[in-house]
Design an enzyme around this catalytic site. Structure first.
Site: not given
Length: 598
Positions: A78, A152, A176
């Protein structure tokens, strides 16, 4: 090319590590710059530099291929986690910088042989559960492109679900690391806070941030967490595992479920979760509705109280100097942090502590809480119309988890009638990660769904190894299940693993003048296998257990019939002179049964 699971990948290349270079040529060719799940794709030079480090270590004799637990395994990161030499944007181009140093979790995974192939898209500054709040575009659901991927950690979930990498790293503050797993039919491990270091991670809410793991299987996620995790002095919120939690759930599963389930009118999600609950009950689990009000109140705190000011702090100068560089929805959420005072912040902490204590007290009676990972899912078009309200719905069963210091595991569940995934999440007290994973492995095997969106089947699971945070003990007498001293194990969170037998070179004796009656086990040249039970006791409780063992008994090392060595009860030779040899009965319970029936 669809990348294999960890075990399949490592098995393929340990014998011929030189073939990794050819494999990565194909992998690199499959990674598309038009795929907005990626923000940055590693160059061939960057990939080969990582491979060269591994080859040099093997060729120099410093290590063998077998020493790399993640030999050449491709993974994604990420884009709020630092990888040395690769840009970190946190989903905001104006924020972008290129770190010189790997985040701690990246360094540990690279040391185990894993290869970073790229950085993934996210809701900007990890603020959102939707996967649409990014200037790099909304990441599409891997089953239906009209729907959101969840966020996210949107890109990290997408690339795993489509088999582009073996695993990926996300972050989880409000869900997330779980919501995208539920929306894409993969596993999302949200570890206990402080187990995986956040050093080198762009913060969202530092007190609640976790590095999370996406994988196609629970076994893979557990393997990665064990390698990436551990105390890190560079992270002020890192914690050492206290080694007091159970290794797995009790034999008779007892799960809590919310007394009032909310699906916001989504009949497909409601029906899918009902099927999952029925499946759990059919497996023998007891499901107990509990008052969910404290969980809901704590979930509201994350965005409707002073906790949101942590996000304002995390964004930093860009909020004041370049507000137009931020996603409008993210900017609006972050701006709310300016509405709170220091007094509000302290009150928020007092409220959090009170609710967290109540929640943990409620969960202490159960193995875990079972919830829908998300109560509903929305299309990308719907999300554009109601970005805040629909995002809030997604967090119904996730927002409270980190505030209450709980760990969680998002698992694939029964699919919805419209063909979309509908995952479930198990939530348990801090440091119960191993127990969650043990259940999750069995759950995946029983459900036997295709992995992610790859249509691959679940590979055979490897035999579970004893946890490094537990001691496996063989008990032979009064500590067996149903015997008078068994409570000395169960009150210390020890859990029954299986029935077994010793190797053939043991003799069993009924000791004289012991209360309650106890046997003594002794090694002998002439003996036979003796029935035992194997229990895993938390490492920190092992000393307490041993301290209660009276002479002439003690704890030593026993050899099992399969050749495995475990800790177990032994007896001082002097106590055997007036003891009764009961070896022929093959075990303490067999002798007691025949003795009492005679």
């Amino acid at each position: 090319m669809s990348v294999a699971t960890l075990s399949e990948w490592v098995a393929s290349y340990r014998q011929h590590p030189q073939q990794l270079a050819a494999a990565y040529q194909q992998i690199h060719g499959d990674l598309s710059h038009d795929d907005n799940a990626w923000i940055y794709i590693a160059t061939q030079d960057e990939i080969y530099a990582q491979l060269t480090t591994i080859f040099h270590t093997i060729n120099s004799g410093e290590k063998q291929a077998a020493d790399f637990a993640l030999l050449g395994v491709p993974f994604a990161v990420k884009d709020n986690i630092d990888v040395a030499g690769m840009p970190t944007s946190a989903g905001c181009p104006a924020f972008t910088y290129t770190p010189e140093k790997d985040a701690t979790v990246i360094a540990r995974l690279k040391a185990a042989g894993a290869i970073v192939v790229g950085k993934t898209n996210l809701d900007q500054f990890a603020t959102g559960l939707v996967g649409t709040r990014s200037p790099f575009g909304a990441v599409k659901n891997s089953f239906n492109p009209e729907y959101v991927s969840g966020g996210s950690s949107s890109g990290s979930a997408s690339v795993v679900a489509r088999g582009l990498v073996c695993f990926s790293l996300g972050t989880d503050t409000a869900g997330s690391g779980r919501v995208p797993a539920g929306f894409n039919n993969i596993v999302g491990l949200k570890p206990t806070k402080g187990w995986l270091s956040t050093a080198g991670v762009v913060p969202a809410c530092r007190l609640n941030d976790c590095v999370s793991i996406f994988a196609l299987t629970v076994e893979d996620a557990q393997t990665v967490a064990a390698i990436a995790g551990g105390y890190d002095p560079q992270d002020p919120y890192s914690r050492a595992n206290p080694q007091t939690a159970p290794a797995r759930f009790r034999e008779k599963l007892r799960f809590a479920i919310p007394d009032k389930l909310e699906f916001f009118g989504d009949a497909c999600s409601e029906a899918a979760f009902a099927r999952t609950l029925a499946r759990l009950e059919l497996s023998g689990a007891e499901l107990v509705p509990i008052d969910f009000s404290a969980f809901s109140q704590l979930a509201e705190q994350l965005y409707q109280a002073a906790w949101v000011a942590e996000r304002t702090m995390a964004v930093g100068a860009i909020f004041n100097t370049q507000p137009d560089a931020m996603d409008p929805t993210v900017r609006g959420i972050v701006a709310n942090g300016l509405n709170y005072s220091a007094c509000d912040a302290w009150q928020a902490e007092y409220t959090r502590a009170e609710l967290a204590r109540k929640i943990n007290a409620q969960l202490s009676e159960y193995d875990a809480l079972v919830v829908p990972t998300s109560p509903t899912i929305r299309t990308i078009a719907e999300m554009a119309q109601e970005p805040v309200r629909f995002n809030s719905q997604f967090g119904t069963y996730t927002n409270f988890t980190n505030l209450a210091d709980l760990c969680a595991l998002a698992l694939p569940g029964d699919f919805r009638a419209d063909g979309l995934p509908a995952g479930i999440t198990l939530i348990a007290p801090a440091w119960h990660d191993n127990a969650l994973s043990h259940f999750g492995i069995a759950w995946q095997q029983a459900l036997n769904l295709p992995l992610g969106a790859t249509n691959k089947t679940l590979p055979a699971s490897a035999a579970a190894k004893p946890s490094v945070n537990h001691v496996r003990v063989a008990v032979v007498g009064a500590h067996l299940r149903g015997m008078p001293l068994n409570h000395q194990l169960t009150t210390r969170n020890a859990v029954f693993i299986e029935e077994s037998r010793t190797a053939a070179h043991y003799r069993l004796y009924a000791l004289a003048n012991t209360q309650p009656p106890k046997p003594g086990l002794a090694r002998s040249h002439e003996g036979q296998p003796i029935a035992v039970e194997l229990w895993d006791i938390p490492l920190a409780r092992f000393g307490e257990f041993v301290a209660e063992i009276p002479a002439p008994l003690g704890i030593g090392t026993l050899t099992l019939e399969n050749g495995e060595s475990v800790k177990g009860f032994i007896c001082e030779p002097a106590a055997l002179s007036d003891a009764t040899d009961i070896t022929a009965w093959g075990g303490w319970k067999a002798w007691l049964a025949r003795h009492h029936s005679a």
